[in-house]
Design an enzyme around this catalytic site. Sequence first.
Site, short mmCIF file in Angstrom:
data_model
loop_
_atom_site.label_atom_id
_atom_site.label_comp_id
_atom_site.label_asym_id
_atom_site.label_seq_id
_atom_site.Cartn_x
_atom_site.Cartn_y
_atom_site.Cartn_z
CG HIS A 1 21.80 14.73 7.00
ND1 HIS A 1 21.17 13.92 7.90
CD2 HIS A 1 22.38 15.72 7.71
CE1 HIS A 1 21.36 14.42 9.12
NE2 HIS A 1 22.08 15.51 9.03
CB CYS B 1 16.80 10.58 24.23
SG CYS B 1 16.51 12.30 24.51
CG HIS B 2 17.73 6.18 25.28
ND1 HIS B 2 19.04 6.17 25.71
CD2 HIS B 2 17.03 6.80 26.26
CE1 HIS B 2 19.12 6.73 26.91
NE2 HIS B 2 17.91 7.13 27.27
FE1 DHE Z 1 20.76 17.78 13.18
C1 DHE Z 1 19.44 20.07 10.97
C2 DHE Z 1 19.23 15.27 11.50
C3 DHE Z 1 22.48 15.53 15.10
C4 DHE Z 1 21.79 20.30 15.25
N1 DHE Z 1 19.57 17.68 11.51
C5 DHE Z 1 19.14 18.75 10.74
C6 DHE Z 1 18.31 18.25 9.68
C7 DHE Z 1 18.24 16.88 9.84
C8 DHE Z 1 19.04 16.54 11.01
C9 DHE Z 1 17.48 15.91 8.98
C10 DHE Z 1 17.63 19.08 8.60
C11 DHE Z 1 16.27 19.51 9.02
C12 DHE Z 1 15.57 20.37 7.99
O1 DHE Z 1 16.24 21.27 7.42
O2 DHE Z 1 14.38 20.17 7.70
N2 DHE Z 1 20.89 15.74 13.26
C13 DHE Z 1 20.17 14.90 12.48
C14 DHE Z 1 20.51 13.54 12.80
O3 DHE Z 1 19.96 12.50 12.33
C15 DHE Z 1 21.67 13.55 13.70
C16 DHE Z 1 22.91 13.21 12.91
C17 DHE Z 1 21.64 12.54 14.84
C18 DHE Z 1 20.54 12.70 15.85
O4 DHE Z 1 20.48 11.92 16.76
O5 DHE Z 1 19.74 13.62 15.74
C19 DHE Z 1 21.70 15.03 14.10
N3 DHE Z 1 21.95 17.88 14.89
C20 DHE Z 1 22.53 16.86 15.51
C21 DHE Z 1 23.23 17.28 16.70
O6 DHE Z 1 23.86 16.55 17.53
C22 DHE Z 1 23.15 18.76 16.75
C23 DHE Z 1 24.55 19.34 16.49
C24 DHE Z 1 22.71 19.34 18.09
C25 DHE Z 1 21.28 19.12 18.47
O7 DHE Z 1 20.60 20.10 18.76
O8 DHE Z 1 20.83 17.98 18.46
C26 DHE Z 1 22.22 19.03 15.59
N4 DHE Z 1 20.64 19.81 13.13
C27 DHE Z 1 21.11 20.65 14.10
C28 DHE Z 1 20.82 22.02 13.71
C29 DHE Z 1 20.15 21.97 12.46
C30 DHE Z 1 20.05 20.56 12.12
C31 DHE Z 1 21.21 23.26 14.53
C32 DHE Z 1 19.65 23.14 11.62
C33 DHE Z 1 20.80 23.86 11.02
C34 DHE Z 1 20.39 25.04 10.22
O9 DHE Z 1 21.08 26.08 10.32
O10 DHE Z 1 19.40 24.95 9.48
#
Ligand code: DHE
Length: 543
Positions: A327, A50-51
């Site tokens: 990304h 988380c952090h």
């Molecule tokens: Fe995500 C997809 C990284 C913050 C919800 N997110 C992805 C993917 C990556 C990523 C690399 C693609 C994965 C794949 O397709 O193989 N996300 C990151 C981060 O680095 C970031 C910016 C910061 C972090 O600390 O993680 C980040 N992401 C978030 C959130 O705050 C979200 C809104 C809420 C949560 O659950 O953490 C979030 N990310 C999502 C979701 C997907 C996603 C729901 C997939 C979407 C989809 O429909 O395929």
Amino acid sequence: PGVTPGEMAYKGAPVPSGEMKRVISPGAPDMTEAEFATATKLYFERCAGCHGVLRKGATGKPLTPDITQERGTEFLKALINYGSPAGMPNWGTSGDFSEEEVDLMARFLQHEPPSPPEWGMAEMMDTWEVLVPESERPKKQQHKYDIDNIFSVTLRDSGEIALIDGDSKEIITILETGYAVHISRASHSGRYVYTIGRDAKIDMIDMFMNPPQRVATVKIGLEARSVETSKFEGYEDKIAIAGAYWPPQYVLMNGSDLKPTKIVSTRGMTVDTQEYHPEPRVAAIVASHEHPEFIVNVKETGKILLVDYSNIEALSVTTLEAARFLHDGGWDASHRYFLTAANQSNKIAVVDSKERKIAALVDAEKIPHPGRGANIMDPKYGPVWITSALGNENMTFIGTDPKKHPKHAWKVVRTLKAQGGGSLFVKTHPKSRNLWVDNTLHPQESVSQSVAVYNVDDLEAGYEVLPIAEWAGITEGPARVVQPEYNAAGDEVWFSVWNGMEQESAIVVVDDKTRKLKHVIKDPRLVTPTGKFNVYNTRKDIY
Ligand code: DHE
């Protein structure tokens, strides 16, 4: 000898002090080297997910010494002990940490963060567990649910996922997983669902069991975001892959039990300036339908890897040159082209998975953030793929049909204004005439708690705004609406109303045709729902 700890100038370095070596950081309480080592291990096991491994904050608050030293040991101890309403677990009172460990962590956090450890095969094998061997798993589905219409829903702050029956809208089961699961991916057949926690823990769920249950788990690093399984003919369900943020690497595993087989580092040179990058994180991964390959986005180097899994003993990896920082992304409607956001360059890279090359680099609106994107048949331009943006209110439409619409292929054919910036995800379905766009990170509540929907046949007519959080009856807390996801039939669209850990959250189901509220799923177990993955749409790459 002769040097007192206080005289050591550099931070966080272990220094000799008589018999007992001590670790000194200016402004931090001293620790012995042994204490520091124990705390380092604890931090990476329990807190880094988380952090962040370098404590720069992610889901959790940043914990750099400038912040932690100001708080002081007693404050930090109380926080670690009791947790906080913002989502910090109560490590002390839950019994996970002893009193000594709480004290150790409170002191450790005031030091400069040590470099995070590597995570090789030995560490993976230590965490690999087969809970139900393949031979003991059922041969047939043991329940009456339609597996294809089950949604795997991330319960972000409780370290769980909920499996929800898309037909009855009932929670089938809640499963303990890695922390803050980022995505769920269904295997090609739909038999298994794989989840990846921020803490890099993968859990594999057997959808045949009643109720579906975890059958294997492994931790592939300290921080991760992506997991996928093989989809090429002859390799269905056979191989799994996961990408880590730390250490910067990806791992191939047996699809049947998650046994890690090959670990590959992504450290290397950047695509443009060709400088060495020590920490190129692995972002989105998809499975090719054209070759036995995974397509792996490496964020900081801006390179896209085609990892051929047909011979793991002589792994062949093709490196495509894209742009920084890769990304997320998804397929075009034909499943030949993979479109992925390079968010520091404001570009969309297009991979031709058949010819195994970059088809184009398209300029998009500022900070494109597609999720997997949305594919529609544009009345004027033919098949297009759409992304919304974090940086402004524009959605970018890119033509994806070089055969029948060569003039528009890999060109921005349209930009449309959404409600505002801060959008994370767009979504549609081949059976729908609607295009949905969220504004999860928009600063204004009325925008972040609603969604905009366009008529695909009349895109220039503007959008309708649906007040999703209001429909859920959620008025308290920092609720945000996030990630539209369709059911298997393509006639309902589901939204998460993602609230604080102490507040009520919900999932709102909208009838796609009428755009009217169909159902609200509320349950005390539904803690901080975010991503939702319908088994059919995920395994078939439909969006
Ligand atoms: Fe995500 C997809 C990284 C913050 C919800 N997110 C992805 C993917 C990556 C990523 C690399 C693609 C994965 C794949 O397709 O193989 N996300 C990151 C981060 O680095 C970031 C910016 C910061 C972090 O600390 O993680 C980040 N992401 C978030 C959130 O705050 C979200 C809104 C809420 C949560 O659950 O953490 C979030 N990310 C999502 C979701 C997907 C996603 C729901 C997939 C979407 C989809 O429909 O395929």
